[in-house]
Design an enzyme around this catalytic site. Structure first.
Site, mmCIF file in Angstrom:
data_model
loop_
_atom_site.group_PDB
_atom_site.id
_atom_site.type_symbol
_atom_site.label_atom_id
_atom_site.label_comp_id
_atom_site.label_asym_id
_atom_site.label_seq_id
_atom_site.Cartn_x
_atom_site.Cartn_y
_atom_site.Cartn_z
ATOM 1 N N ASP A 89 8.467 -1.853 7.625
ATOM 2 C CA ASP A 89 7.850 -2.168 6.331
ATOM 3 C C ASP A 89 7.544 -0.891 5.550
ATOM 4 O O ASP A 89 7.813 -0.788 4.342
ATOM 5 C CB ASP A 89 6.543 -2.948 6.533
ATOM 6 C CG ASP A 89 6.770 -4.285 7.213
ATOM 7 O OD1 ASP A 89 7.923 -4.731 7.254
ATOM 8 O OD2 ASP A 89 5.791 -4.869 7.705
ATOM 9 N N HIS A 143 0.829 -1.207 0.000
ATOM 10 C CA HIS A 143 0.000 0.000 0.000
ATOM 11 C C HIS A 143 0.864 1.258 0.000
ATOM 12 O O HIS A 143 0.556 2.240 -0.688
ATOM 13 C CB HIS A 143 -0.922 0.001 1.226
ATOM 14 C CG HIS A 143 -2.111 -0.903 1.081
ATOM 15 N ND1 HIS A 143 -2.011 -2.267 1.128
ATOM 16 C CD2 HIS A 143 -3.432 -0.630 0.883
ATOM 17 C CE1 HIS A 143 -3.220 -2.806 0.976
ATOM 18 N NE2 HIS A 143 -4.100 -1.835 0.820
ATOM 19 N N HIS A 151 1.057 -3.155 9.227
ATOM 20 C CA HIS A 151 2.465 -3.323 8.868
ATOM 21 C C HIS A 151 3.341 -2.782 9.986
ATOM 22 O O HIS A 151 2.945 -1.864 10.728
ATOM 23 C CB HIS A 151 2.797 -2.593 7.556
ATOM 24 C CG HIS A 151 2.376 -3.325 6.322
ATOM 25 N ND1 HIS A 151 3.086 -4.378 5.800
ATOM 26 C CD2 HIS A 151 1.308 -3.152 5.504
ATOM 27 C CE1 HIS A 151 2.475 -4.821 4.710
ATOM 28 N NE2 HIS A 151 1.391 -4.088 4.510
#
Length: 451
Positions: free
Chosen positions: A384, A337, A380
């Site tokens: 990340d 994302h 996350h």
């Protein structure tokens, strides 16, 4: 067309020709005195080249490329350096350029009638009043806007951008390139290939994610790893939906820019190639290393083989978004994302004029809030998101720097280390100008307003 020179009274042209052709015997030019050089045939141009000491280029110019008198007067240094001539001896290029300039000045009236005077790229210092050459970064002109570093001609008496076509020149490994903004080949077939590439990579990512889900460490044995942000900020259940909403807004902005941009095919090709490459790297990282999930709310089991295939197809068709009913876990090491949101932000800011400050501010706010919402949802780890942002921005900047400067673009090393870049960008000459037009015939006022 060439003036007669008095041997008893040396002229500057005569002295210059001795210096220019030092080491090569000068052959007398026997041309009809009443025939203007604009009407020369290829044979007469060959005779002139022999007389000026450039006999080694007679075959290239006159036989292969059929340069006659008219085309001889239109030759520039850029033509000599660039393809298809591609002269490589610097001294010959400079000497031939100077004698061409001399010939062009002697036939100025004919060039003015043809609309070829003043010349488009006059070398600095050869004539008074020539525009000065200066380095500039960016340009907020309404007609032309080139991204990155560009060599631009400006009149010293004017401020801002030169009206009309902007000249962008780049040098790469001693090779001169003069890209023609507005003549960029869209190469739609390459754009189609890049679209297929990113489509297949997304499918591969979906199947790898399902495989990785089964390898996620048991949450009862391996609890979430320590993380300063996740330990300090409580989980917000609706935050991940907000992150995807930010991504959707950025996607709509980019689609609108893509629709109106004159070079939309190049933009789409670059987006697909960069997205595909980053997600291919993401497949490798999350396959080789499995981390424990960052939150207890994540469920990571999909049952039998048929259920896994169905889940992979659902992830593929839903673009991995929770808004489409997709729930994923185990796809760590860096955030997909974050990659999408950051990449869209950089494309929006890169391919809009520099003075569109409101659009750029909105784009960056959406990017930063999207990253915050990803972390606030505990989907996350912080590392990340950080790695995803770093990899995406570096790859975007490196790709566009190489494309804008054409550095190593035609070298063997580039074809080995960057084969896809060399393939997609081999015919893109320098920065892509931000020019817009309405792609449809109707309504007419939109075509007039934007085009």
């Amino acid at each position: 067309c060439l003036p007669e020179r008095d041997s008893a009274k040396p002229h500057l042209h005569g002295d210059m020709s001795v210096v220019l052709n030092a080491g090569s015997p000068r052959v007398p030019v026997e041309l009809e005195s009443d025939l203007c050089c604009i009407a020369w045939s290829c044979d007469q141009v060959a005779q002139w080249l022999q007389g000026e000491g450039f006999g080694q280029y007679v075959d290239l110019l006159c036989s292969q490329h059929r340069v006659d008198g008219l085309s001889l007067l239109a030759l520039t240094e850029a033509d000599l350096r660039g393809p298809p001539l591609s002269l490589t001896v610097l001294g010959d290029v400079k000497r031939l350029t100077i004698v061409l300039r001399r010939l062009q000045r002697e036939n100025r009236s004919e060039l003015e009638e043809l609309g070829l005077w003043p010349l488009d790229t006059p070398p600095a210092g050869l004539s008074q009043g020539a525009p000065r050459v200066e380095w500039n970064y960016g340009c907020n002109g309404a007609d032309r806007l080139c991204n990155g570093t560009e060599l631009r001609l400006r009149n010293s008496s004017r401020l801002g951008c030169v009206p009309g076509p902007t000249l962008c020149q780049t040098h790469s490994n001693g090779t001169f390139h003069q890209p023609m903004a507005g003549r960029l080949d869209p190469e739609v077939w390459k754009t189609v290939l890049s679209s297929i590439y990113v489509f297949l990579v997304c499918g591969l990512t979906s199947f790898v994610m399902v495989i990785v889900h089964e390898r996620v460490p048991d949450m009862r044995t391996y609890p979430p790893l320590p993380d300063i942000f996740l330990d300090s900020v409580p989980r917000i259940p609706w935050a991940f939906v907000m992150a995807e909403a930010c991504g959707l807004i950025l996607c709509y902005m980019f689609v609108l820019i893509l629709l109106l941009h004159k070079h939309r095919s190049i933009l789409l090709r670059r987006l697909c190639s960069l997205m595909g490459t980053v997600f291919l790297l993401r497949c490798c990282t999350m396959f080789v290393t499995s981390l424990s999930v960052p939150g207890q709310h994540l469920k990571c089991s999909y049952g039998d083989t048929w259920g896994k295939i169905q889940r992979a197809l659902a992830i593929w068709s839903g673009f991995g978004m929770t808004l489409t009913g997709v729930q994923t876990c185990g796809d760590y090491m860096f955030s997909g994302h974050t990659v999408v949101i950051t990449m869209l932000n950089f494309f929006v800011t890169e391919y809009t004029p520099r003075n569109w400050n409101l659009i750029h501010t909105i784009s960056w706010v959406l990017n930063l809030f999207g990253i915050f919402f990803i972390l606030a949802a505990h989907e996350h780890y912080s590392i990340d998101v950080f790695i995803a942002f770093y990899i995406t921005t570096r790859l975007f900047l490196y790709y566009h720097t190489l494309a804008n400067t054409r550095a190593y673009q035609h070298s063997r090393r580039a074809r080995i280390w960057f084969p896809m870049f060399s393939f997609f960008e081999c015919n893109v000459n320098g920065p892509v100008p931000n020019q817009y037009n309405w792609p449809f015939n109707k309504p007419a006022f939109m075509k007039h307003l934007i085009g």
